[in-house]
Design a protein around this motif. Sequence first.
Motif, PDB file in Angstrom:
ATOM      1  N   LYS A   1       0.872  -1.174   0.000  1.00  0.00           N
ATOM      2  CA  LYS A   1       0.000   0.000   0.000  1.00  0.00           C
ATOM      3  C   LYS A   1       0.907   1.221   0.000  1.00  0.00           C
ATOM      4  O   LYS A   1       1.749   1.382   0.880  1.00  0.00           O
ATOM      5  CB  LYS A   1      -0.897   0.012   1.229  1.00  0.00           C
ATOM      6  CG  LYS A   1      -1.813   1.212   1.298  1.00  0.00           C
ATOM      7  CD  LYS A   1      -2.675   1.168   2.546  1.00  0.00           C
ATOM      8  CE  LYS A   1      -3.571   2.375   2.621  1.00  0.00           C
ATOM      9  NZ  LYS A   1      -4.355   2.396   3.870  1.00  0.00           N
ATOM     10  N   ILE A   2       0.730   2.074  -1.015  1.00  0.00           N
ATOM     11  CA  ILE A   2       1.553   3.265  -1.172  1.00  0.00           C
ATOM     12  C   ILE A   2       0.683   4.482  -0.911  1.00  0.00           C
ATOM     13  O   ILE A   2      -0.381   4.617  -1.502  1.00  0.00           O
ATOM     14  CB  ILE A   2       2.147   3.337  -2.594  1.00  0.00           C
ATOM     15  CG1 ILE A   2       2.880   2.042  -2.910  1.00  0.00           C
ATOM     16  CG2 ILE A   2       3.066   4.534  -2.732  1.00  0.00           C
ATOM     17  CD1 ILE A   2       3.159   1.851  -4.365  1.00  0.00           C
ATOM     18  N   THR A   3       1.133   5.360  -0.023  1.00  0.00           N
ATOM     19  CA  THR A   3       0.394   6.573   0.339  1.00  0.00           C
ATOM     20  C   THR A   3       1.281   7.785   0.085  1.00  0.00           C
ATOM     21  O   THR A   3       2.433   7.821   0.534  1.00  0.00           O
ATOM     22  CB  THR A   3      -0.011   6.538   1.825  1.00  0.00           C
ATOM     23  OG1 THR A   3      -0.754   5.338   2.070  1.00  0.00           O
ATOM     24  CG2 THR A   3      -0.862   7.736   2.183  1.00  0.00           C
ATOM     25  N   LEU A   4       0.749   8.774  -0.619  1.00  0.00           N
ATOM     26  CA  LEU A   4       1.474  10.020  -0.866  1.00  0.00           C
ATOM     27  C   LEU A   4       1.386  10.878   0.390  1.00  0.00           C
ATOM     28  O   LEU A   4       0.298  11.216   0.841  1.00  0.00           O
ATOM     29  CB  LEU A   4       0.868  10.753  -2.065  1.00  0.00           C
ATOM     30  CG  LEU A   4       1.561  12.017  -2.534  1.00  0.00           C
ATOM     31  CD1 LEU A   4       2.986  11.714  -2.988  1.00  0.00           C
ATOM     32  CD2 LEU A   4       0.784  12.664  -3.657  1.00  0.00           C
ATOM     33  N   VAL A   5       2.541  11.220   0.977  1.00  0.00           N
ATOM     34  CA  VAL A   5       2.539  11.970   2.231  1.00  0.00           C
ATOM     35  C   VAL A   5       3.091  13.383   2.087  1.00  0.00           C
ATOM     36  O   VAL A   5       2.943  14.195   3.002  1.00  0.00           O
ATOM     37  CB  VAL A   5       3.322  11.226   3.347  1.00  0.00           C
ATOM     38  CG1 VAL A   5       2.620   9.950   3.728  1.00  0.00           C
ATOM     39  CG2 VAL A   5       4.746  10.964   2.924  1.00  0.00           C
TER      40      VAL A   5
END
Length: 61
Positions: free
Chosen positions: A6-10
């Motif tokens: 799971k990739i989340t833009l932070v």
Amino acid sequence: MAKQIKITLVKGLAGTLPVQRRTIKALGLGKISSSVVLEANPVNLGMVRTVSHLVKVEEVL
């Protein structure tokens, strides 16, 4: 079954290189805190490595 991540833009894209912006778009991310679940294959892991300072990566069970 293949591993998934799971990739989340932070962080925002202001001040980033054009190649990093294109990589974020290719991963399917748009706005800050948007997330996507992808297969953990060498192509996706390479893209994540390119923008590792902008994203958070978690392993999905």
